[in-house]
Design a protein around this motif. Structure first.
Motif, PDB file in Angstrom:
ATOM      1  N   VAL A 174       0.845  -1.199   0.000  1.00  0.00           N
ATOM      2  CA  VAL A 174       0.000   0.000   0.000  1.00  0.00           C
ATOM      3  C   VAL A 174       0.879   1.248   0.000  1.00  0.00           C
ATOM      4  CG1 VAL A 174      -1.709   1.338   1.277  1.00  0.00           C
ATOM      5  CG2 VAL A 174      -1.880  -1.162   1.191  1.00  0.00           C
ATOM      6  N   GLN A 175       0.691   2.083  -1.007  1.00  0.00           N
ATOM      7  CA  GLN A 175       1.391   3.366  -1.082  1.00  0.00           C
ATOM      8  C   GLN A 175       0.435   4.522  -0.798  1.00  0.00           C
ATOM      9  OE1 GLN A 175       2.820   2.811  -5.099  1.00  0.00           O
ATOM     10  NE2 GLN A 175       4.869   2.233  -4.373  1.00  0.00           N
ATOM     11  N   SER A 176      -0.827   4.329  -1.149  1.00  0.00           N
ATOM     12  CA  SER A 176      -1.856   5.321  -0.836  1.00  0.00           C
ATOM     13  C   SER A 176      -3.157   4.583  -0.572  1.00  0.00           C
ATOM     14  CB  SER A 176      -2.031   6.317  -1.989  1.00  0.00           C
ATOM     15  OG  SER A 176      -2.470   5.659  -3.167  1.00  0.00           O
ATOM     16  N   ILE A 177      -3.973   5.172   0.313  1.00  0.00           N
ATOM     17  CA  ILE A 177      -5.247   4.545   0.638  1.00  0.00           C
ATOM     18  C   ILE A 177      -6.219   5.604   1.135  1.00  0.00           C
ATOM     19  CG2 ILE A 177      -4.585   4.046   3.038  1.00  0.00           C
ATOM     20  CD1 ILE A 177      -6.168   1.413   2.811  1.00  0.00           C
ATOM     21  N   CYS A 178      -7.479   5.464   0.742  1.00  0.00           N
ATOM     22  CA  CYS A 178      -8.574   6.247   1.309  1.00  0.00           C
ATOM     23  C   CYS A 178      -9.506   5.230   1.952  1.00  0.00           C
ATOM     24  CB  CYS A 178      -9.300   7.061   0.242  1.00  0.00           C
ATOM     25  SG  CYS A 178     -10.558   8.171   0.917  1.00  0.00           S
ATOM     26  N   PHE A 179      -9.638   5.304   3.256  1.00  0.00           N
ATOM     27  CA  PHE A 179     -10.248   4.252   4.066  1.00  0.00           C
ATOM     28  C   PHE A 179     -11.418   4.854   4.836  1.00  0.00           C
ATOM     29  CE2 PHE A 179     -10.368   1.341   7.695  1.00  0.00           C
ATOM     30  CZ  PHE A 179     -10.092   0.115   7.110  1.00  0.00           C
ATOM     31  N   VAL A 180     -12.652   4.469   4.472  1.00  0.00           N
ATOM     32  CA  VAL A 180     -13.854   5.111   5.009  1.00  0.00           C
ATOM     33  C   VAL A 180     -14.687   4.096   5.803  1.00  0.00           C
ATOM     34  CG1 VAL A 180     -15.962   6.371   4.431  1.00  0.00           C
ATOM     35  CG2 VAL A 180     -13.899   6.702   3.054  1.00  0.00           C
ATOM     36  N   PRO A 181     -15.009   4.385   7.063  1.00  0.00           N
ATOM     37  CA  PRO A 181     -15.872   3.480   7.842  1.00  0.00           C
ATOM     38  C   PRO A 181     -17.309   3.492   7.304  1.00  0.00           C
ATOM     39  CG  PRO A 181     -14.687   5.026   9.271  1.00  0.00           C
ATOM     40  CD  PRO A 181     -14.545   5.525   7.873  1.00  0.00           C
ATOM     41  N   LEU A 182     -17.958   2.349   7.371  1.00  0.00           N
ATOM     42  CA  LEU A 182     -19.386   2.238   7.072  1.00  0.00           C
ATOM     43  C   LEU A 182     -20.097   2.171   8.418  1.00  0.00           C
ATOM     44  CD1 LEU A 182     -19.201  -0.456   4.238  1.00  0.00           C
ATOM     45  CD2 LEU A 182     -19.259   2.026   3.986  1.00  0.00           C
ATOM     46  N   GLN A 183     -20.910   3.182   8.715  1.00  0.00           N
ATOM     47  CA  GLN A 183     -21.498   3.279  10.038  1.00  0.00           C
ATOM     48  C   GLN A 183     -23.021   3.253  10.006  1.00  0.00           C
ATOM     49  OE1 GLN A 183     -19.611   6.804  11.799  1.00  0.00           O
ATOM     50  NE2 GLN A 183     -18.168   5.433  12.814  1.00  0.00           N
ATOM     51  N   ILE A 239      -8.922  14.771  -3.094  1.00  0.00           N
ATOM     52  CA  ILE A 239     -10.115  15.442  -2.570  1.00  0.00           C
ATOM     53  C   ILE A 239     -11.381  14.882  -3.217  1.00  0.00           C
ATOM     54  CG2 ILE A 239     -11.252  17.646  -2.183  1.00  0.00           C
ATOM     55  CD1 ILE A 239      -8.551  17.302  -0.771  1.00  0.00           C
ATOM     56  N   GLU A 240     -11.351  14.721  -4.546  1.00  0.00           N
ATOM     57  CA  GLU A 240     -12.525  14.192  -5.239  1.00  0.00           C
ATOM     58  C   GLU A 240     -12.820  12.749  -4.836  1.00  0.00           C
ATOM     59  OE1 GLU A 240     -10.283  16.362  -8.635  1.00  0.00           O
ATOM     60  OE2 GLU A 240      -9.873  15.851  -6.545  1.00  0.00           O
ATOM     61  N   ILE A 241     -11.749  11.963  -4.658  1.00  0.00           N
ATOM     62  CA  ILE A 241     -11.923  10.556  -4.281  1.00  0.00           C
ATOM     63  C   ILE A 241     -12.495  10.443  -2.875  1.00  0.00           C
ATOM     64  CG2 ILE A 241     -10.630   8.441  -3.737  1.00  0.00           C
ATOM     65  CD1 ILE A 241      -8.824   9.178  -6.161  1.00  0.00           C
ATOM     66  N   LYS A 242     -12.006  11.271  -1.976  1.00  0.00           N
ATOM     67  CA  LYS A 242     -12.554  11.303  -0.612  1.00  0.00           C
ATOM     68  C   LYS A 242     -14.047  11.621  -0.648  1.00  0.00           C
ATOM     69  CE  LYS A 242     -12.458  14.127   3.585  1.00  0.00           C
ATOM     70  NZ  LYS A 242     -13.810  14.694   3.382  1.00  0.00           N
ATOM     71  N   GLU A 243     -14.426  12.620  -1.423  1.00  0.00           N
ATOM     72  CA  GLU A 243     -15.833  13.008  -1.525  1.00  0.00           C
ATOM     73  C   GLU A 243     -16.680  11.857  -2.061  1.00  0.00           C
ATOM     74  OE1 GLU A 243     -17.708  17.012  -3.104  1.00  0.00           O
ATOM     75  OE2 GLU A 243     -17.394  15.660  -4.806  1.00  0.00           O
ATOM     76  N   LEU A 244     -16.189  11.174  -3.092  1.00  0.00           N
ATOM     77  CA  LEU A 244     -16.928  10.061  -3.694  1.00  0.00           C
ATOM     78  C   LEU A 244     -17.114   8.929  -2.697  1.00  0.00           C
ATOM     79  CD1 LEU A 244     -18.187   8.504  -6.046  1.00  0.00           C
ATOM     80  CD2 LEU A 244     -15.865   7.841  -6.745  1.00  0.00           C
ATOM     81  N   LEU A 245     -16.045   8.550  -1.997  1.00  0.00           N
ATOM     82  CA  LEU A 245     -16.135   7.427  -1.066  1.00  0.00           C
ATOM     83  C   LEU A 245     -17.017   7.760   0.134  1.00  0.00           C
ATOM     84  CD1 LEU A 245     -13.948   6.155  -2.817  1.00  0.00           C
ATOM     85  CD2 LEU A 245     -12.825   5.386  -0.738  1.00  0.00           C
ATOM     86  N   GLU A 246     -16.899   8.968   0.667  1.00  0.00           N
ATOM     87  CA  GLU A 246     -17.699   9.329   1.832  1.00  0.00           C
ATOM     88  C   GLU A 246     -19.186   9.321   1.510  1.00  0.00           C
ATOM     89  OE1 GLU A 246     -14.727  12.067   4.555  1.00  0.00           O
ATOM     90  OE2 GLU A 246     -16.096  13.061   3.169  1.00  0.00           O
ATOM     91  N   HIS A 247     -19.554   9.853   0.352  1.00  0.00           N
ATOM     92  CA  HIS A 247     -20.978   9.897   0.013  1.00  0.00           C
ATOM     93  C   HIS A 247     -21.500   8.522  -0.410  1.00  0.00           C
ATOM     94  CE1 HIS A 247     -20.303  14.215   0.162  1.00  0.00           C
ATOM     95  NE2 HIS A 247     -21.609  14.361   0.193  1.00  0.00           N
TER      96      HIS A 247
END
Length: 459
Positions: free
Chosen positions: A244-253, A273-281
Protein backbone atom coordinates in the motif's frame (compact mmCIF):
# COMPACT_ATOMS: atom_id res chain seq x y z
CA UNK A 1 -0.70 41.53 1.39
CA UNK A 2 -2.93 42.97 4.10
CA UNK A 3 -4.18 39.71 5.63
CA UNK A 4 -5.96 41.51 8.45
CA UNK A 5 -8.08 43.59 6.09
CA UNK A 6 -9.04 40.52 4.07
CA UNK A 7 -10.00 38.34 7.02
CA UNK A 8 -11.87 41.08 8.93
CA UNK A 9 -14.15 41.55 5.92
CA UNK A 10 -15.49 37.99 6.19
CA UNK A 11 -18.64 37.33 8.21
CA UNK A 12 -18.25 33.57 8.73
CA UNK A 13 -15.67 32.14 11.15
CA UNK A 14 -12.46 32.45 9.14
CA UNK A 15 -8.69 32.56 9.26
CA UNK A 16 -5.77 32.71 6.81
CA UNK A 17 -3.45 29.71 6.81
CA UNK A 18 0.14 29.61 5.60
CA UNK A 19 1.73 26.35 4.57
CA UNK A 20 5.39 25.68 3.98
CA UNK A 21 6.23 23.75 0.80
CA UNK A 22 9.15 21.37 1.27
CA UNK A 23 11.09 19.50 -1.47
CA UNK A 24 9.14 16.76 -3.31
CA UNK A 25 5.86 18.49 -2.38
CA UNK A 26 6.18 17.52 1.26
CA UNK A 27 4.00 19.52 3.67
CA UNK A 28 5.93 21.70 6.11
CA UNK A 29 4.71 23.92 8.94
CA UNK A 30 1.12 25.12 8.79
CA UNK A 31 0.38 28.32 10.68
CA UNK A 32 -2.58 30.64 11.18
CA UNK A 33 -1.29 34.08 10.20
CA UNK A 34 -4.51 36.03 10.74
CA UNK A 35 -8.05 35.42 12.02
CA UNK A 36 -11.27 37.36 12.29
CA UNK A 37 -13.11 38.13 15.51
CA UNK A 38 -15.44 35.10 15.34
CA UNK A 39 -12.48 32.72 14.90
CA UNK A 40 -10.60 34.26 17.84
CA UNK A 41 -13.67 33.84 20.03
CA UNK A 42 -13.55 30.09 19.43
CA UNK A 43 -9.89 29.86 20.50
CA UNK A 44 -8.93 31.93 23.52
CA UNK A 45 -5.24 30.98 23.23
CA UNK A 46 -4.96 32.22 19.65
CA UNK A 47 -2.21 34.57 18.44
CA UNK A 48 -1.12 35.51 14.90
CA UNK A 49 1.43 33.07 13.50
CA UNK A 50 0.38 30.21 15.80
CA UNK A 51 0.96 26.63 14.64
CA UNK A 52 -2.44 25.09 13.94
CA UNK A 53 -1.51 22.08 16.11
CA UNK A 54 -1.42 24.39 19.14
CA UNK A 55 -5.20 24.83 18.77
CA UNK A 56 -6.36 21.35 17.72
CA UNK A 57 -4.85 17.88 17.12
CA UNK A 58 -2.70 17.21 14.08
CA UNK A 59 -4.88 16.06 11.19
CA UNK A 60 -3.26 14.84 7.98
CA UNK A 61 -6.52 15.17 6.06
CA UNK A 62 -6.85 18.83 7.08
CA UNK A 63 -3.22 19.39 6.08
CA UNK A 64 -3.94 17.96 2.62
CA UNK A 65 -6.84 20.36 2.19
CA UNK A 66 -4.75 23.37 3.20
CA UNK A 67 -1.84 22.28 0.99
CA UNK A 68 -4.09 21.63 -2.00
CA UNK A 69 -5.69 25.07 -1.67
CA UNK A 70 -2.60 27.11 -0.77
CA UNK A 71 0.03 25.42 -2.94
CA UNK A 72 -1.95 23.82 -5.77
CA UNK A 73 -4.45 26.72 -5.94
CA UNK A 74 -7.58 24.58 -5.89
CA UNK A 75 -10.69 25.82 -4.13
CA UNK A 76 -12.24 23.20 -1.85
CA UNK A 77 -15.63 22.82 -0.23
CA UNK A 78 -16.37 19.90 2.08
CA UNK A 79 -18.86 19.04 4.80
CA UNK A 80 -17.44 16.67 7.41
CA UNK A 81 -18.18 15.29 10.85
CA UNK A 82 -15.73 16.92 13.27
CA UNK A 83 -15.70 14.16 15.87
CA UNK A 84 -13.26 16.02 18.12
CA UNK A 85 -15.98 18.57 18.93
CA UNK A 86 -18.95 16.30 18.15
CA UNK A 87 -20.23 18.68 15.46
CA UNK A 88 -20.55 18.81 11.69
CA UNK A 89 -18.35 21.36 9.92
CA UNK A 90 -19.04 23.04 6.57
CA UNK A 91 -15.55 23.98 5.37
CA UNK A 92 -14.33 26.21 2.53
CA UNK A 93 -10.67 26.61 1.48
CA UNK A 94 -9.93 29.52 -0.89
CA UNK A 95 -6.44 29.94 -2.46
CA UNK A 96 -4.64 33.28 -2.11
CA UNK A 97 -1.76 34.72 -4.13
CA UNK A 98 1.69 34.39 -2.60
CA UNK A 99 4.93 36.26 -3.32
CA UNK A 100 7.00 33.30 -2.14
CA UNK A 101 7.75 30.01 -3.91
CA UNK A 102 8.15 28.06 -0.67
CA UNK A 103 5.00 29.30 1.09
CA UNK A 104 1.35 29.36 0.11
CA UNK A 105 -1.72 30.95 1.66
CA UNK A 106 -5.42 30.18 1.77
CA UNK A 107 -8.54 31.30 3.56
CA UNK A 108 -10.07 28.67 5.79
CA UNK A 109 -13.72 29.37 6.64
CA UNK A 110 -16.26 27.19 8.41
CA UNK A 111 -19.76 26.94 9.85
CA UNK A 112 -20.85 24.43 12.50
CA UNK A 113 -24.06 22.40 12.72
CA UNK A 114 -25.00 20.12 15.60
CA UNK A 115 -26.39 17.43 13.31
CA UNK A 116 -25.77 16.42 9.73
CA UNK A 117 -27.60 18.75 7.36
CA UNK A 118 -28.93 16.82 4.31
CA UNK A 119 -28.81 19.95 2.14
CA UNK A 120 -25.13 20.47 2.89
CA UNK A 121 -24.35 16.77 2.50
CA UNK A 122 -25.92 16.89 -0.95
CA UNK A 123 -23.77 19.80 -2.05
CA UNK A 124 -21.27 17.79 -4.11
CA UNK A 125 -19.79 17.90 -7.59
CA UNK A 126 -21.91 16.72 -10.50
CA UNK A 127 -19.46 13.87 -11.11
CA UNK A 128 -19.80 12.59 -7.54
CA UNK A 129 -23.58 13.04 -7.57
CA UNK A 130 -23.85 11.08 -10.82
CA UNK A 131 -21.77 8.17 -9.48
CA UNK A 132 -23.66 8.03 -6.17
CA UNK A 133 -27.08 8.11 -7.88
CA UNK A 134 -25.96 5.39 -10.28
CA UNK A 135 -24.78 3.24 -7.37
CA UNK A 136 -28.10 3.71 -5.56
CA UNK A 137 -29.92 2.58 -8.69
CA UNK A 138 -27.72 -0.50 -8.88
CA UNK A 139 -28.86 -1.62 -5.42
CA UNK A 140 -32.49 -1.14 -6.39
CA UNK A 141 -32.19 -3.28 -9.54
CA UNK A 142 -29.50 -5.89 -8.80
CA UNK A 143 -30.35 -9.56 -8.36
CA UNK A 144 -28.38 -9.82 -5.12
CA UNK A 145 -26.50 -7.76 -2.56
CA UNK A 146 -23.19 -9.28 -3.70
CA UNK A 147 -23.73 -8.42 -7.37
CA UNK A 148 -24.74 -4.85 -6.41
CA UNK A 149 -21.56 -4.41 -4.34
CA UNK A 150 -19.49 -5.67 -7.27
CA UNK A 151 -21.10 -3.09 -9.58
CA UNK A 152 -20.53 -0.25 -7.11
CA UNK A 153 -16.86 -1.07 -6.52
CA UNK A 154 -16.34 -1.35 -10.27
CA UNK A 155 -17.65 2.23 -10.65
CA UNK A 156 -15.34 3.45 -7.85
CA UNK A 157 -12.42 1.51 -9.31
CA UNK A 158 -12.78 3.21 -12.68
CA UNK A 159 -13.34 6.67 -11.18
CA UNK A 160 -10.35 6.52 -8.83
CA UNK A 161 -7.74 4.94 -11.08
CA UNK A 162 -7.02 2.65 -8.14
CA UNK A 163 -5.10 -0.61 -7.94
CA UNK A 164 -7.87 -2.17 -5.90
CA UNK A 165 -11.17 -1.39 -4.17
CA UNK A 166 -12.65 -3.43 -1.32
CA UNK A 167 -15.75 -3.59 0.85
CA UNK A 168 -15.55 -5.52 4.12
CA UNK A 169 -17.88 -6.00 7.08
CA UNK A 170 -17.04 -6.50 10.73
CA UNK A 171 -17.52 -10.09 11.89
CA UNK A 172 -19.01 -9.74 15.38
CA UNK A 173 -18.13 -13.33 16.25
CA UNK A 174 -14.39 -13.06 15.54
CA UNK A 175 -13.85 -9.26 15.63
CA UNK A 176 -12.13 -9.74 12.30
CA UNK A 177 -13.39 -8.71 8.88
CA UNK A 178 -15.48 -10.55 6.31
CA UNK A 179 -14.84 -9.86 2.65
CA UNK A 180 -17.97 -8.59 0.90
CA UNK A 181 -16.71 -7.62 -2.55
CA UNK A 182 -14.07 -5.79 -4.50
CA UNK A 183 -11.93 -5.54 -7.58
CA UNK A 184 -8.17 -5.47 -8.24
CA UNK A 185 -5.89 -5.14 -11.24
CA UNK A 186 -3.59 -8.04 -10.54
CA UNK A 187 -5.20 -10.52 -8.12
CA UNK A 188 -8.20 -12.81 -8.39
CA UNK A 189 -11.15 -12.36 -6.05
CA UNK A 190 -10.59 -15.55 -4.07
CA UNK A 191 -7.00 -14.60 -3.24
CA UNK A 192 -7.99 -11.03 -2.44
CA UNK A 193 -10.79 -12.10 -0.11
CA UNK A 194 -8.57 -14.64 1.66
CA UNK A 195 -5.82 -12.07 2.23
CA UNK A 196 -8.31 -9.59 3.72
CA UNK A 197 -9.95 -12.14 6.03
CA UNK A 198 -6.48 -13.20 7.24
CA UNK A 199 -5.92 -9.75 8.76
CA UNK A 200 -5.55 -10.42 12.52
CA UNK A 201 -8.55 -9.28 14.63
CA UNK A 202 -6.13 -7.46 16.93
CA UNK A 203 -5.21 -5.20 14.00
CA UNK A 204 -8.84 -4.78 12.90
CA UNK A 205 -9.88 -3.67 16.39
CA UNK A 206 -7.41 -0.75 16.21
CA UNK A 207 -8.82 0.73 13.00
CA UNK A 208 -11.77 2.52 14.58
CA UNK A 209 -9.62 3.94 17.37
CA UNK A 210 -7.06 5.22 14.88
CA UNK A 211 -9.58 7.21 12.85
CA UNK A 212 -12.09 7.97 15.62
CA UNK A 213 -11.42 11.73 15.51
CA UNK A 214 -12.01 11.90 11.76
CA UNK A 215 -14.45 10.43 9.26
CA UNK A 216 -11.84 8.61 7.18
CA UNK A 217 -8.16 7.78 6.88
CA UNK A 218 -6.19 9.18 3.95
CA UNK A 219 -2.63 8.18 3.14
CA UNK A 220 -1.38 9.97 0.04
CA UNK A 221 2.40 9.96 0.55
CA UNK A 222 5.25 8.69 2.72
CA UNK A 223 4.68 11.40 5.33
CA UNK A 224 1.12 10.17 5.85
CA UNK A 225 2.39 6.61 6.26
CA UNK A 226 4.99 7.77 8.79
CA UNK A 227 2.24 9.56 10.70
CA UNK A 228 0.22 6.32 10.77
CA UNK A 229 3.29 4.42 11.96
CA UNK A 230 3.47 6.72 14.98
CA UNK A 231 -0.20 6.14 15.84
CA UNK A 232 -0.69 2.52 14.80
CA UNK A 233 2.56 0.71 13.92
CA UNK A 234 0.92 -2.72 13.46
CA UNK A 235 -1.57 -1.40 10.91
CA UNK A 236 1.09 0.60 9.06
CA UNK A 237 3.32 -2.47 8.91
CA UNK A 238 0.53 -4.61 7.45
CA UNK A 239 -0.15 -1.94 4.81
CA UNK A 240 3.49 -1.64 3.81
CA UNK A 241 3.81 -5.43 3.56
CA UNK A 242 0.71 -5.45 1.32
CA UNK A 243 2.27 -2.88 -1.03
CA UNK A 244 0.00 0.00 0.00
CA UNK A 245 1.39 3.37 -1.08
CA UNK A 246 -1.86 5.32 -0.84
CA UNK A 247 -5.25 4.55 0.64
CA UNK A 248 -8.57 6.25 1.31
CA UNK A 249 -10.25 4.25 4.07
CA UNK A 250 -13.85 5.11 5.01
CA UNK A 251 -15.87 3.48 7.84
CA UNK A 252 -19.39 2.24 7.07
CA UNK A 253 -21.50 3.28 10.04
CA UNK A 254 -25.02 2.53 11.20
CA UNK A 255 -26.36 4.31 14.29
CA UNK A 256 -22.81 5.58 14.96
CA UNK A 257 -21.46 2.03 15.06
CA UNK A 258 -18.89 0.88 12.53
CA UNK A 259 -20.17 -2.19 10.69
CA UNK A 260 -17.67 -2.28 7.84
CA UNK A 261 -15.22 -0.36 5.66
CA UNK A 262 -14.95 0.86 2.08
CA UNK A 263 -11.46 1.63 0.81
CA UNK A 264 -9.39 2.21 -2.30
CA UNK A 265 -5.69 1.38 -2.53
CA UNK A 266 -2.97 3.02 -4.63
CA UNK A 267 -5.24 5.61 -6.24
CA UNK A 268 -4.53 8.78 -8.23
CA UNK A 269 -3.30 11.03 -5.40
CA UNK A 270 -3.68 14.14 -7.54
CA UNK A 271 -7.43 13.59 -7.12
CA UNK A 272 -7.42 12.88 -3.37
CA UNK A 273 -10.11 15.44 -2.57
CA UNK A 274 -12.53 14.19 -5.24
CA UNK A 275 -11.92 10.56 -4.28
CA UNK A 276 -12.55 11.30 -0.61
CA UNK A 277 -15.83 13.01 -1.52
CA UNK A 278 -16.93 10.06 -3.69
CA UNK A 279 -16.14 7.43 -1.07
CA UNK A 280 -17.70 9.33 1.83
CA UNK A 281 -20.98 9.90 0.01
CA UNK A 282 -21.06 6.35 -1.34
CA UNK A 283 -20.50 5.10 2.22
CA UNK A 284 -23.78 6.65 3.44
CA UNK A 285 -26.09 4.41 1.41
CA UNK A 286 -23.63 1.49 1.27
CA UNK A 287 -23.67 1.33 5.08
CA UNK A 288 -27.48 1.23 5.04
CA UNK A 289 -27.47 -1.56 2.44
CA UNK A 290 -24.84 -3.53 4.41
CA UNK A 291 -26.84 -3.16 7.64
CA UNK A 292 -29.99 -4.36 5.87
CA UNK A 293 -28.14 -7.32 4.36
CA UNK A 294 -26.67 -8.23 7.77
CA UNK A 295 -30.16 -8.13 9.26
CA UNK A 296 -31.57 -10.34 6.50
CA UNK A 297 -28.72 -12.84 6.95
CA UNK A 298 -29.31 -12.87 10.70
CA UNK A 299 -33.02 -13.46 10.22
CA UNK A 300 -32.30 -16.24 7.75
CA UNK A 301 -29.84 -17.78 10.19
CA UNK A 302 -32.34 -17.61 13.03
CA UNK A 303 -35.13 -19.05 10.91
CA UNK A 304 -32.93 -21.93 9.72
CA UNK A 305 -30.94 -22.69 12.88
CA UNK A 306 -31.82 -24.75 15.93
CA UNK A 307 -31.08 -22.43 18.83
CA UNK A 308 -30.28 -25.24 21.28
CA UNK A 309 -27.83 -27.33 19.27
CA UNK A 310 -26.54 -24.86 16.67
CA UNK A 311 -27.27 -27.17 13.72
CA UNK A 312 -29.89 -26.36 11.08
CA UNK A 313 -33.55 -26.83 11.95
CA UNK A 314 -36.52 -28.61 10.37
CA UNK A 315 -37.48 -25.54 8.33
CA UNK A 316 -34.05 -25.53 6.67
CA UNK A 317 -34.33 -29.28 6.07
CA UNK A 318 -37.71 -28.92 4.36
CA UNK A 319 -36.32 -26.21 2.08
CA UNK A 320 -33.35 -28.42 1.21
CA UNK A 321 -35.56 -31.41 0.46
CA UNK A 322 -37.73 -29.24 -1.81
CA UNK A 323 -34.55 -28.25 -3.69
CA UNK A 324 -33.69 -31.91 -4.21
CA UNK A 325 -37.18 -32.62 -5.51
CA UNK A 326 -37.31 -29.64 -7.89
CA UNK A 327 -33.71 -29.59 -9.17
CA UNK A 328 -32.67 -32.54 -11.27
CA UNK A 329 -28.93 -31.81 -10.96
CA UNK A 330 -29.08 -32.36 -7.18
CA UNK A 331 -30.74 -35.75 -7.18
CA UNK A 332 -28.67 -37.00 -10.14
CA UNK A 333 -25.42 -36.84 -8.21
CA UNK A 334 -24.37 -39.16 -5.35
CA UNK A 335 -25.88 -38.37 -1.97
CA UNK A 336 -26.56 -40.06 1.33
CA UNK A 337 -29.24 -39.60 3.97
CA UNK A 338 -28.82 -40.50 7.64
CA UNK A 339 -31.58 -40.56 10.28
CA UNK A 340 -30.43 -40.43 13.91
CA UNK A 341 -32.60 -40.76 17.03
CA UNK A 342 -31.26 -40.44 20.57
CA UNK A 343 -31.86 -43.34 22.90
CA UNK A 344 -33.17 -42.57 26.37
CA UNK A 345 -33.81 -38.81 26.12
CA UNK A 346 -37.20 -39.12 27.87
CA UNK A 347 -35.56 -41.19 30.59
CA UNK A 348 -32.96 -38.45 31.16
CA UNK A 349 -35.63 -35.73 31.14
CA UNK A 350 -37.78 -37.60 33.67
CA UNK A 351 -34.93 -38.55 36.02
CA UNK A 352 -32.58 -35.55 35.80
CA UNK A 353 -34.72 -32.73 34.40
CA UNK A 354 -35.01 -30.97 31.07
CA UNK A 355 -31.75 -29.07 31.55
CA UNK A 356 -29.94 -32.42 31.51
CA UNK A 357 -31.97 -33.40 28.44
CA UNK A 358 -30.97 -30.19 26.68
CA UNK A 359 -27.33 -30.92 27.49
CA UNK A 360 -27.79 -34.41 26.03
CA UNK A 361 -29.17 -32.95 22.79
CA UNK A 362 -26.31 -30.44 22.56
CA UNK A 363 -23.73 -33.18 23.15
CA UNK A 364 -25.40 -35.39 20.53
CA UNK A 365 -25.20 -32.57 17.96
CA UNK A 366 -21.51 -32.11 18.81
CA UNK A 367 -20.80 -35.81 18.27
CA UNK A 368 -22.64 -35.82 14.94
CA UNK A 369 -20.76 -32.66 13.87
CA UNK A 370 -17.42 -34.27 14.77
CA UNK A 371 -18.14 -36.96 12.17
CA UNK A 372 -20.30 -35.14 9.59
CA UNK A 373 -18.91 -31.61 10.09
CA UNK A 374 -18.56 -30.94 6.37
CA UNK A 375 -22.10 -32.18 5.61
CA UNK A 376 -25.61 -30.81 6.23
CA UNK A 377 -26.87 -31.55 9.75
CA UNK A 378 -30.46 -30.84 10.79
CA UNK A 379 -32.37 -31.26 14.02
CA UNK A 380 -35.59 -32.62 12.55
CA UNK A 381 -37.43 -32.29 15.86
CA UNK A 382 -37.31 -33.56 19.44
CA UNK A 383 -34.53 -36.14 19.68
CA UNK A 384 -34.26 -36.71 15.91
CA UNK A 385 -31.45 -35.55 13.61
CA UNK A 386 -31.13 -35.83 9.84
CA UNK A 387 -27.90 -35.65 7.85
CA UNK A 388 -27.65 -35.09 4.10
CA UNK A 389 -24.25 -35.64 2.53
CA UNK A 390 -23.44 -34.96 -1.13
CA UNK A 391 -20.47 -35.64 -3.36
CA UNK A 392 -19.16 -38.56 -1.29
CA UNK A 393 -18.47 -42.07 -2.51
CA UNK A 394 -20.41 -44.90 -0.91
CA UNK A 395 -17.27 -46.09 0.90
CA UNK A 396 -16.70 -42.60 2.36
CA UNK A 397 -20.35 -42.43 3.41
CA UNK A 398 -20.30 -45.85 5.08
CA UNK A 399 -17.03 -45.00 6.82
CA UNK A 400 -18.72 -42.03 8.46
CA UNK A 401 -21.65 -44.20 9.54
CA UNK A 402 -19.15 -46.60 11.12
CA UNK A 403 -17.40 -43.78 12.99
CA UNK A 404 -20.71 -42.46 14.32
CA UNK A 405 -21.67 -45.94 15.54
CA UNK A 406 -18.31 -46.32 17.29
CA UNK A 407 -18.91 -43.07 19.18
CA UNK A 408 -22.54 -43.81 20.15
CA UNK A 409 -22.84 -47.55 20.79
CA UNK A 410 -23.86 -48.65 24.30
CA UNK A 411 -22.37 -48.24 26.89
CA UNK A 412 -21.37 -44.84 25.51
CA UNK A 413 -22.74 -41.94 27.54
CA UNK A 414 -24.88 -40.96 24.55
CA UNK A 415 -26.31 -43.70 22.34
CA UNK A 416 -28.09 -43.33 19.03
CA UNK A 417 -30.27 -45.39 16.74
CA UNK A 418 -29.11 -44.93 13.14
CA UNK A 419 -30.69 -45.56 9.76
CA UNK A 420 -29.25 -44.56 6.40
CA UNK A 421 -29.62 -44.76 2.63
CA UNK A 422 -27.07 -44.07 -0.10
CA UNK A 423 -27.98 -43.12 -3.66
CA UNK A 424 -25.48 -43.14 -6.49
CA UNK A 425 -27.83 -40.81 -8.37
CA UNK A 426 -31.42 -40.56 -9.56
CA UNK A 427 -33.33 -41.68 -6.46
CA UNK A 428 -36.11 -39.49 -5.09
CA UNK A 429 -34.82 -38.11 -1.79
CA UNK A 430 -38.24 -38.59 -0.20
CA UNK A 431 -37.96 -42.34 -0.81
CA UNK A 432 -34.37 -42.28 0.46
CA UNK A 433 -35.50 -40.57 3.66
CA UNK A 434 -38.33 -43.08 4.11
CA UNK A 435 -35.91 -46.01 3.79
CA UNK A 436 -33.44 -44.40 6.25
CA UNK A 437 -36.31 -43.80 8.69
CA UNK A 438 -37.41 -47.46 8.53
CA UNK A 439 -33.86 -48.67 9.24
CA UNK A 440 -33.49 -46.20 12.11
CA UNK A 441 -36.66 -47.48 13.82
CA UNK A 442 -35.51 -51.05 13.30
CA UNK A 443 -32.22 -50.15 14.99
CA UNK A 444 -34.14 -48.50 17.85
CA UNK A 445 -36.35 -51.59 18.37
CA UNK A 446 -33.23 -53.74 18.67
CA UNK A 447 -31.69 -51.33 21.20
CA UNK A 448 -34.76 -51.20 23.46
CA UNK A 449 -35.18 -54.95 23.24
CA UNK A 450 -31.82 -55.18 25.00
CA UNK A 451 -32.32 -52.08 27.23
CA UNK A 452 -36.05 -51.83 28.04
CA UNK A 453 -35.30 -49.72 31.13
CA UNK A 454 -34.33 -46.81 28.82
CA UNK A 455 -37.36 -47.09 26.59
CA UNK A 456 -38.74 -43.61 25.90
CA UNK A 457 -41.85 -44.47 23.88
CA UNK A 458 -43.77 -47.28 22.29
CA UNK A 459 -42.34 -48.33 18.95
Amino acid sequence: MDFKAIIDSLVSTSCIMSVEKLPDDEIGEIRIVAANKRYKQDFSSYYDGILYTELFPKDRKFEHFVFTAAIKHKQIHTYIEAKVINMWMDQVYIPLESDRDDTGYCIFSYELTEKADPDRLGNVTMDTASSVIKSCAVFRTADSFKSAVDEVVKEIFEKCGAERVSVVSIDEATNGVRYIGGIARSRDEETRGRDIEDIPPDVVKTWDKTIEKSNCLIIADESDMKSLEDRNPAWAKSMIEAGVQSICFVPLQQNRKTIGYLYVVNFDTDRTIEIKELLEHTSFFLAAELANNNLMEKMKELSNSDMLTGVMNRNAMNIRVDEFVSRLELRCRPYGVVFVDLNGLKYVNDKYGHEAGDQMLWSAASIISSVFGDDEIYRAGGDEFTIITTGKSEDEFLDKISKLRDKTTYPSEITMSIGYFYSSGGDDIRIAMRNADILMYKDKEEFYAVHPELKSRKI
